[in-house]
Design an enzyme around this catalytic site. Structure first.
Site, PDB file in Angstrom:
ATOM      1  N   LYS A  22       0.838  -1.213   0.000  1.00  0.00           N
ATOM      2  CA  LYS A  22       0.000   0.000   0.000  1.00  0.00           C
ATOM      3  C   LYS A  22       0.867   1.255   0.000  1.00  0.00           C
ATOM      4  O   LYS A  22       0.651   2.163  -0.814  1.00  0.00           O
ATOM      5  CB  LYS A  22      -0.891   0.004   1.252  1.00  0.00           C
ATOM      6  CG  LYS A  22      -1.555   1.349   1.520  1.00  0.00           C
ATOM      7  CD  LYS A  22      -2.478   1.328   2.726  1.00  0.00           C
ATOM      8  CE  LYS A  22      -1.807   1.500   4.067  1.00  0.00           C
ATOM      9  NZ  LYS A  22      -1.532   2.890   4.460  1.00  0.00           N
ATOM     10  N   ASN A  23       1.846   1.302   0.907  1.00  0.00           N
ATOM     11  CA  ASN A  23       2.595   2.549   1.077  1.00  0.00           C
ATOM     12  C   ASN A  23       3.658   2.771   0.005  1.00  0.00           C
ATOM     13  O   ASN A  23       4.311   3.813  -0.017  1.00  0.00           O
ATOM     14  CB  ASN A  23       3.205   2.624   2.482  1.00  0.00           C
ATOM     15  CG  ASN A  23       2.117   2.828   3.532  1.00  0.00           C
ATOM     16  OD1 ASN A  23       0.974   3.161   3.197  1.00  0.00           O
ATOM     17  ND2 ASN A  23       2.467   2.622   4.792  1.00  0.00           N
ATOM     18  N   CYS A 117      -5.198  13.107  13.125  1.00  0.00           N
ATOM     19  CA  CYS A 117      -5.862  11.834  12.854  1.00  0.00           C
ATOM     20  C   CYS A 117      -5.779  10.955  14.087  1.00  0.00           C
ATOM     21  O   CYS A 117      -5.248  11.366  15.109  1.00  0.00           O
ATOM     22  CB  CYS A 117      -5.275  11.155  11.629  1.00  0.00           C
ATOM     23  SG  CYS A 117      -3.749  10.305  11.945  1.00  0.00           S
ATOM     24  N   ARG A 122       0.352  14.689  13.276  1.00  0.00           N
ATOM     25  CA  ARG A 122       0.863  14.483  11.922  1.00  0.00           C
ATOM     26  C   ARG A 122       0.871  15.745  11.054  1.00  0.00           C
ATOM     27  O   ARG A 122       0.203  15.821  10.027  1.00  0.00           O
ATOM     28  CB  ARG A 122       0.096  13.351  11.225  1.00  0.00           C
ATOM     29  CG  ARG A 122       0.160  12.065  12.002  1.00  0.00           C
ATOM     30  CD  ARG A 122      -0.557  10.947  11.326  1.00  0.00           C
ATOM     31  NE  ARG A 122       0.190  10.386  10.211  1.00  0.00           N
ATOM     32  CZ  ARG A 122      -0.259   9.391   9.457  1.00  0.00           C
ATOM     33  NH1 ARG A 122      -1.450   8.878   9.693  1.00  0.00           N
ATOM     34  NH2 ARG A 122       0.453   8.921   8.462  1.00  0.00           N
ATOM     35  N   ASP A 305       4.318   0.647  12.218  1.00  0.00           N
ATOM     36  CA  ASP A 305       3.142  -0.026  11.648  1.00  0.00           C
ATOM     37  C   ASP A 305       3.024  -1.487  12.093  1.00  0.00           C
ATOM     38  O   ASP A 305       2.047  -2.151  11.743  1.00  0.00           O
ATOM     39  CB  ASP A 305       3.178   0.054  10.106  1.00  0.00           C
ATOM     40  CG  ASP A 305       2.916   1.470   9.613  1.00  0.00           C
ATOM     41  OD1 ASP A 305       2.429   2.299  10.399  1.00  0.00           O
ATOM     42  OD2 ASP A 305       3.211   1.748   8.434  1.00  0.00           O
ATOM     43  N   ARG A 397      -8.812  -0.589   4.366  1.00  0.00           N
ATOM     44  CA  ARG A 397      -7.944   0.446   3.809  1.00  0.00           C
ATOM     45  C   ARG A 397      -6.563  -0.121   3.504  1.00  0.00           C
ATOM     46  O   ARG A 397      -5.870   0.406   2.629  1.00  0.00           O
ATOM     47  CB  ARG A 397      -7.782   1.593   4.807  1.00  0.00           C
ATOM     48  CG  ARG A 397      -9.037   2.378   5.036  1.00  0.00           C
ATOM     49  CD  ARG A 397      -8.747   3.556   5.899  1.00  0.00           C
ATOM     50  NE  ARG A 397      -7.587   4.282   5.363  1.00  0.00           N
ATOM     51  CZ  ARG A 397      -6.958   5.244   6.002  1.00  0.00           C
ATOM     52  NH1 ARG A 397      -7.350   5.620   7.189  1.00  0.00           N
ATOM     53  NH2 ARG A 397      -5.937   5.854   5.451  1.00  0.00           N
TER      54      ARG A 397
HETATM   55  N1  EPU Z   1       6.085  14.762  10.925  1.00  0.00           N
HETATM   56  C1  EPU Z   1       6.197  16.090  11.232  1.00  0.00           C
HETATM   57  N2  EPU Z   1       6.206  16.993  10.190  1.00  0.00           N
HETATM   58  C2  EPU Z   1       6.106  16.616   8.897  1.00  0.00           C
HETATM   59  C3  EPU Z   1       5.997  15.242   8.604  1.00  0.00           C
HETATM   60  C4  EPU Z   1       5.995  14.330   9.649  1.00  0.00           C
HETATM   61  O1  EPU Z   1       6.286  16.493  12.395  1.00  0.00           O
HETATM   62  O2  EPU Z   1       6.113  17.492   8.023  1.00  0.00           O
HETATM   63  C5  EPU Z   1       6.096  13.768  12.033  1.00  0.00           C
HETATM   64  C6  EPU Z   1       4.806  12.962  12.126  1.00  0.00           C
HETATM   65  O3  EPU Z   1       3.827  13.643  12.864  1.00  0.00           O
HETATM   66  C7  EPU Z   1       5.282  11.694  12.797  1.00  0.00           C
HETATM   67  C8  EPU Z   1       6.696  11.517  12.228  1.00  0.00           C
HETATM   68  O4  EPU Z   1       7.072  12.788  11.742  1.00  0.00           O
HETATM   69  O5  EPU Z   1       5.353  11.891  14.172  1.00  0.00           O
HETATM   70  C9  EPU Z   1       6.830  10.511  11.108  1.00  0.00           C
HETATM   71  O6  EPU Z   1       5.819  10.732  10.148  1.00  0.00           O
HETATM   72  P1  EPU Z   1       5.972  10.391   8.595  1.00  0.00           P
HETATM   73  O7  EPU Z   1       5.854  11.668   7.834  1.00  0.00           O
HETATM   74  O8  EPU Z   1       7.159   9.550   8.368  1.00  0.00           O
HETATM   75  O9  EPU Z   1       4.660   9.531   8.351  1.00  0.00           O
HETATM   76  P2  EPU Z   1       3.821   9.532   7.019  1.00  0.00           P
HETATM   77  O10 EPU Z   1       4.734   9.721   5.885  1.00  0.00           O
HETATM   78  O11 EPU Z   1       2.657  10.426   7.169  1.00  0.00           O
HETATM   79  C10 EPU Z   1       4.061   6.981   6.490  1.00  0.00           C
HETATM   80  C11 EPU Z   1       3.126   5.822   6.306  1.00  0.00           C
HETATM   81  C12 EPU Z   1       2.515   5.440   7.638  1.00  0.00           C
HETATM   82  C13 EPU Z   1       3.643   5.074   8.594  1.00  0.00           C
HETATM   83  C14 EPU Z   1       4.634   6.234   8.710  1.00  0.00           C
HETATM   84  C15 EPU Z   1       5.832   5.936   9.565  1.00  0.00           C
HETATM   85  C16 EPU Z   1       2.380   6.178   4.024  1.00  0.00           C
HETATM   86  C17 EPU Z   1       1.286   6.516   3.087  1.00  0.00           C
HETATM   87  N3  EPU Z   1       2.104   6.199   5.335  1.00  0.00           N
HETATM   88  O12 EPU Z   1       3.269   8.041   7.009  1.00  0.00           O
HETATM   89  O13 EPU Z   1       1.686   4.306   7.410  1.00  0.00           O
HETATM   90  O14 EPU Z   1       3.135   4.775   9.871  1.00  0.00           O
HETATM   91  O15 EPU Z   1       5.091   6.616   7.396  1.00  0.00           O
HETATM   92  O16 EPU Z   1       6.530   4.856   9.067  1.00  0.00           O
HETATM   93  O17 EPU Z   1       3.471   5.846   3.601  1.00  0.00           O
HETATM   94  C18 EPU Z   1      -0.090   2.827   7.838  1.00  0.00           C
HETATM   95  O18 EPU Z   1       0.163   2.264   6.766  1.00  0.00           O
HETATM   96  O19 EPU Z   1      -0.885   2.328   8.689  1.00  0.00           O
HETATM   97  C19 EPU Z   1       0.547   4.103   8.148  1.00  0.00           C
HETATM   98  C20 EPU Z   1       0.068   4.937   9.077  1.00  0.00           C
END
Ligand code: EPU
Length: 417
Positions: A22-23, A117, A122, A305, A397
């Protein structure tokens, strides 16, 4: 709303196919925006989040077609509406992945701010900061990020923290920018590498993906390509954890070692025998399940995850485990539900202490996010008697045909509408 009914206590055994990730699929679908030629993508999982992303791309003017083998063909030649509306972004945060490619290709994007969320605040400040460093102006108006940049310029970007979709967004934006972009403190997740490989197949010049420094030399345009999405390492880990926790054995096809080693290490520590090959992983549980402590952190460390699923596993393991969540501030929503099945879990700050009990007892449970729901299915498979997992739409999802795959392994599980 659909529910899952699970009759627990049966060791899972057999063979199952793992779906595309998915990701990885979600950012790769967005990469189609970068070109006016078709992108063909194979091994796209059949999931609600993928359907939502295809809907988002279609309303932007991207031509979407799906063949009988679930191959997806996207053509963004007629892209005319560079907008991601609130209604879609609020149901799927990964919608923010259209921001980078839209500015790069169209010079403009209007993307709703995601909002908080179920697992944490996030924010997307790192995405915004990096695009500004590349010359974009971004105004927040009526809950939307309105980004403009006639031509993005390469820049050296140091991420304040490791962000997966942040790294992916900037990689896509930089693919068409003028000059070189260097992303430091980049995410090293295998899905970032998969996106980089797809971009390179489209003619981009990305190097270093998989390390914490990624270099992208912008090119004037990207061309048609075909790409196959990598296996889902979280689905892989979830099935392995379920089989280990029920004391069974399994062979997972179309997945591989090398993308979830931290998870495999913890399963071995829990007492599982694992053989990982280039196109399959086998697990056999020998003897008692032992408690395993863990701490989530960016790849290659233990993935957030998989945290909830290991909480379920530890709830019936021998000993006491400490589980520390360092990525999301509110990712223990499953604890209350696992306690309702008889698990002994104490939470202090971002650490949960799980003391293994002899058995769990079935009950009705419900979760507020995808991986928490997966942990409840695991707990239901372990528990004595019947467990009802409500709000299955969270699972839909991110897990393709979960009840069919588990049934194939001998689980007594069925969906009621
Ligand atoms: N963060 C910030 N600022 C930003 C971006 C992130 O403070 O601009 C913080 C977030 O709040 C969090 C941390 O950094 O505390 C890491 O977040 P990240 O941006 O890495 O998460 P994401 O890219 O939104 C992806 C996956 C998630 C997975 C996380 C961590 C996708 C579509 N989603 O989310 O997947 O948990 O990386 O590995 O790739 C899931 O599949 O269930 C899922 C939530």
């Amino acid at each position: 709303m659909d529910k899952l009914l699970i009759e627990g206590g049966i060791p899972l055994a057999g063979e199952v196919r793992i779906s595309g990730a998915k990701n990885a699929a979600l950012p790769i679908l967005c990469a189609a925006i970068l070109s006016d030629e078709p992108l063909r993508i194979a091994n796209v999982p059949h999931l609600q989040d993928v359907t939502t992303m295809l809907g988002l791309l279609a309303q932007m003017g991207v031509a979407v077609s799906v063949d009988d083998k679930l191959g997806v063909k996207l053509n963004a030649a007629a892209l005319n509406n560079p907008v991601a509306p609130y209604d879609l972004v609020k149901t799927m945060r990964a919608s923010v992945l259209v921001l980078g490619p839209l500015i790069a290709r169209r010079g403009e994007a209007r993307v709703s701010l995601p909002g908080g969320c179920a697992i944490g605040l996030r924010p997307v400040d790192q995405h915004i900061k990096a695009l500004q460093a590349m010359g974009a102006t971004i105004e927040i108006e009526h809950g939307y990020m309105h980004a403009r940049a006639p031509k993005l310029k390469g820049a050296r970007i140091i991420m304040d923290l490791v962000t997966v979709t942040g790294t992916e967004n900037i990689m896509m934006a930089a693919a068409l920018a003028a000059g070189e972009t260097i992303i430091e403190n980049a995410a090293r997740e295998p899905e970032v590498v998969d996106l980089a490989n797809c971009l390179n197949a489209m003619g981009a010049r990305v190097s270093g993906a998989g390390s914490d420094v990624i270099r992208i030399t912008g090119v004037p345009r990207l061309k048609s390509a075909s790409y196959r999405v990598m296996p889902d390492r979280i689905e892989t880990g979830t099935f392995l954890a379920a089989v280990a926790a029920t004391g069974g054995q399994v062979r997972l096809r179309e997945t591989r070692g090398g993308i979830l080693d931290a998870v495999l290490d913890k399963l071995r520590e829990a007492g599982a025998q694992i053989e990982a090959a280039t196109d399959s992983i086998s697990l056999r549980m020998n003897g008692a399940l032992r408690a395993v402590s863990l701490r989530t952190a960016p790849y290659p460390a233990f993935p957030t995850d998989m945290q909830a699923q290991f909480m379920a596993l530890n709830s019936v393991a021998r000993g006491t485990a400490q589980i520390t969540e360092t990525i999301f501030e509110n990712r223990f929503m499953h604890v209350q539900e696992l306690r309702r099945l008889g698990a002994q879990i104490e939470v202090e700050g971002n650490t949960a202490v799980v003391t293994g009990v002899d058995h769990l007892d079935g009950a009705t449970v419900m979760a507020t996010d995808l991986r928490a729901s997966a942990s409840l299915v695991l707990a239901g498979l372990i528990a004595r008697g019947e467990t009802t997992v409500e709000r299955v739409y969270h699972l839909d999802r991110g897990y393709e045909s979960i009840e069919e795959k588990l049934s194939r392994l001998g689980a007594r599980i069925r969906r009621v509408r």
